[in-house]
Design an enzyme around this catalytic site. Structure first.
Site, PDB file in Angstrom:
ATOM      1  CE  LYS A  38     -13.249  19.725 -49.524  1.00  0.00           C
ATOM      2  NZ  LYS A  38     -11.839  19.463 -49.298  1.00  0.00           N
ATOM      3  NE  ARG A 133      -6.635  14.663 -47.519  1.00  0.00           N
ATOM      4  CZ  ARG A 133      -7.578  15.599 -47.704  1.00  0.00           C
ATOM      5  NH1 ARG A 133      -8.810  15.401 -47.289  1.00  0.00           N
ATOM      6  NH2 ARG A 133      -7.271  16.732 -48.322  1.00  0.00           N
TER       7      ARG A 133
HETATM    8  C1  LIG Z   1     -11.455  20.454 -48.432  1.00  0.00           C
HETATM    9  C2  LIG Z   1     -10.092  20.955 -48.429  1.00  0.00           C
HETATM   10  C3  LIG Z   1      -9.813  22.204 -47.861  1.00  0.00           C
HETATM   11  C4  LIG Z   1     -10.859  23.037 -47.156  1.00  0.00           C
HETATM   12  O1  LIG Z   1     -11.090  22.526 -45.870  1.00  0.00           O
HETATM   13  P1  LIG Z   1     -12.088  23.237 -44.834  1.00  0.00           P
HETATM   14  O2  LIG Z   1     -11.888  22.512 -43.567  1.00  0.00           O
HETATM   15  O3  LIG Z   1     -13.463  23.053 -45.395  1.00  0.00           O
HETATM   16  O4  LIG Z   1     -11.714  24.661 -44.748  1.00  0.00           O
HETATM   17  C5  LIG Z   1      -8.508  22.654 -47.935  1.00  0.00           C
HETATM   18  N1  LIG Z   1      -7.536  21.934 -48.522  1.00  0.00           N
HETATM   19  C6  LIG Z   1      -7.772  20.734 -49.073  1.00  0.00           C
HETATM   20  C7  LIG Z   1      -6.649  19.985 -49.697  1.00  0.00           C
HETATM   21  C8  LIG Z   1      -9.051  20.194 -49.047  1.00  0.00           C
HETATM   22  O5  LIG Z   1      -9.280  19.010 -49.591  1.00  0.00           O
END
Ligand SMILES: *Cc1c(COP(=O)(O)O)cnc(C)c1O
Length: 357
Positions: A38, A133
Site C-alpha cells: 500500500k 485501532r
Molecule cells: C499497513 C499495514 C501493515 C504493514 O505495516 P508496516 O509498518 O508498513 O510494515 C500491516 N498490517 C496492517 C493491518 C496494515 O494496515
C-alpha cells in the site's frame, strides 16, 4: 519517461533485496512474510520486487489496489489489510483471498457476498491488544466465533494483531503469547484449527532480531521495512536492511539571497499556521517546485549536505542553501529521501511521476 519534475525515483533492486533479507530472517523463525504494497500504491515494479524477494503473500489496504494486484497475476494469494466496509464486500470476495476482520457483521456480509457470487473467502480475526485501532477487544471473540461457525463459505484462517498503528504500542513477546492464547480459544470456539497467527508488521522485526517472537507466531505483514529499511514505530533504521531505496527529485525555480525573517506585519501562513522565524541574517535561499500537495515535507531529508528545509506552501518548498556543500542555481535538481508518510503522499500525488531504476 518524459522529463518531468518533481519525480519519485525508486531503486527496485534494493527493495527486492530488502524483501529477500526479511523473508530469510523470518523463515529462520518459521515465519512467512506478507509483502505490504500500500505504501507504493501496489505499483507493478514494487510488487514484482516483493515477489522476486520471496514474499509468500501480497497485502494491501485498498480494494482498488487489490484489483491492480490481481491483474498482475503473480500467483501469490492476496490479503486485504483494512477491515472492509460493508459496502465493498462484493469486491472483497472477488479480489482478495483473505481479509482482516473485526466484527461479526462483516462475517455475515462476507458470507452473503460469497453466496451471491459462488465464491468462498478466508478471514483473519484481528485482536486489539491495546493499540486501539481495529480488533475485537482482548479476548472478546465469542460473538464473531458464533457467526463463523454458521458461515460455511467463510473460513477463519487465523488471528492477527497490530502494534504501533494508532496508539503507538510496541510489540512484546508477552502480547504475542496473549495472541496465541486467544487464537487457541477461537479454535475451540469455531471447532477447527487455525493456520495463521499473524504477529504484526515492521515493528515486530525488532522482536525477531532479539529472538523474542514466541513459537506459534507464523506470519508477519511487512511494508515499511521492505520499502524503506526503516521502522518508524521503534524510531530506528533497521541495520540489516538497505535504506535510501527511493528519493524525490525536485527542480529549483529560484535561488537568491533573502532575509531569514519576513518583512512587515505577519498573519497566518497558507495552512492557517503561525510560522516562527529565527533571525539568521541574510541567507542564500532556494525554492524547489514541490509542495504540501505532493509530499509531507516534515518527512523529507535532503541528500545534499548543508541544505535545510525551512517550510513549504502547497507548491513551493523553501530551502536554506547558504551552507550547501556545492553552489546551487535555478534549474538544478535536488534529491530528498522520504520517510513512510512522505512516501505515501508522493506515491499518491497525481503530480509526481514515478520512475524505476
Ligand atoms: C499497513 C499495514 C501493515 C504493514 O505495516 P508496516 O509498518 O508498513 O510494515 C500491516 N498490517 C496492517 C493491518 C496494515 O494496515
Amino acid at each position: 519517461m518524459s522529463e518531468l519534475w518533481p519525480r519519485l525515483i525508486v531503486n527496485a533492486k534494493t527493495i527486492e533485496e530488502n524483501a529477500r533479507r526479511v523473508v530469510q530472517k523470518c523463515a529462520a523463525a518459521g515465519i512467512s512474510v506478507s509483502g505490504v504494497t500500500k505504501g507504493m500504491c501496489a505499483h507493478e515494479d514494487i510488487v514484482r520486487a516483493m515477489v522476486a524477494g520471496g514474499c509468500s503473500e501480497l497485502a494491501d489496504s485498498r480494494v482498488g489496489n487489490l484489483a491492480t494486484l490481481k491483474a498482475l497475476n503473480t500467483g501469490l494469494p492476496l490479503l486485504l489489510l483494512r477491515i472492509p466496509m460493508l459496502s465493498e464486500l462484493h469486491l472483497v470476495v472477488s479480489r482478495a483471498d483473505c481479509s482482516l476482520v473485526s466484527t461479526a457483521e462483516t462475517v455475515v456480509g462476507l458470507e452473503k457476498a460469497c453466496a451471491a457470487s459462488g465464491l468462498s473467502h478466508e478471514v483473519i480475526v484481528m485482536v486489539d491488544l491495546g493499540d486501539l485501532r481495529e480488533g475485537v477487544w482482548m479476548d472478546d471473540t465469542g460473538r464473531i466465533a458464533e457467526i463463523l461457525k454458521c458461515s460455511p463459505r467463510v473460513r477463519c484462517r487465523g488471528v492477527g494483531v497490530n502494534f504501533g498503528c494508532y496508539g503507538g504500542t510496541l510489540p512484546t513477546g508477552e502480547k504475542l503469547l496473549q495472541l496465541i492464547r486467544i487464537g487457541k480459544e477461537l479454535e475451540r470456539e469455531v471447532g477447527y484449527p487455525l493456520s495463521v497467527f499473524s504477529g504484526g508488521s515492521t515493528s515486530s522485526l525488532l522482536l525477531l532480531e532479539r529472538g523474542e517472537i514466541p513459537p506459534g507466531i507464523n506470519s508477519l505483514r511487512i511494508g515499511e521495512g521492505i520499502l524503506l529499511g526503516e521502522d518508524v514505530t521503534s524510531m530506528r533504521s533497521i541495520p540489516w536492511l538497505l535504506r535510501r531505496t527511493m528519493w524525490l527529485e525536485a527542480e529549483l525555480v529560484e535561488v537568491r539571497k533573502k532575509p531569514s525573517v519576513p518583512v512587515g506585519p505577519v498573519g497566518a501562513d497558507a495552512f492557517g499556521g503561525r510560522p516562527v522565524f529565527e533571525d539568521r541574517g541574510t541567507r542564500m535561499r532556494a525554492i524547489a517546485a514541490v509542495g504540501r500537495q505532493d509530499v509531507r515535507i516534515e518527512g523529507l531529508v535532503p541528500e545534499l549536505e548543508g541544505v535545510i528545509i525551512l517550510g513549504a506552501s502547497s507548491d513551493h518548498l523553501i530551502l536554506d542553501v547558504e551552507d550547501a556543500a556545492v553552489p546551487l542555481a535555478q534549474g538544478d535538481k535536488l534529491k530528498f529521501f522520504p520517510d513512510y508518510g512522505a512516501m505515501l503522499a508522493l506515491a499518491t500525488s497525481p503530480y509526481v511521476p514515478f520512475e524505476v531504476v
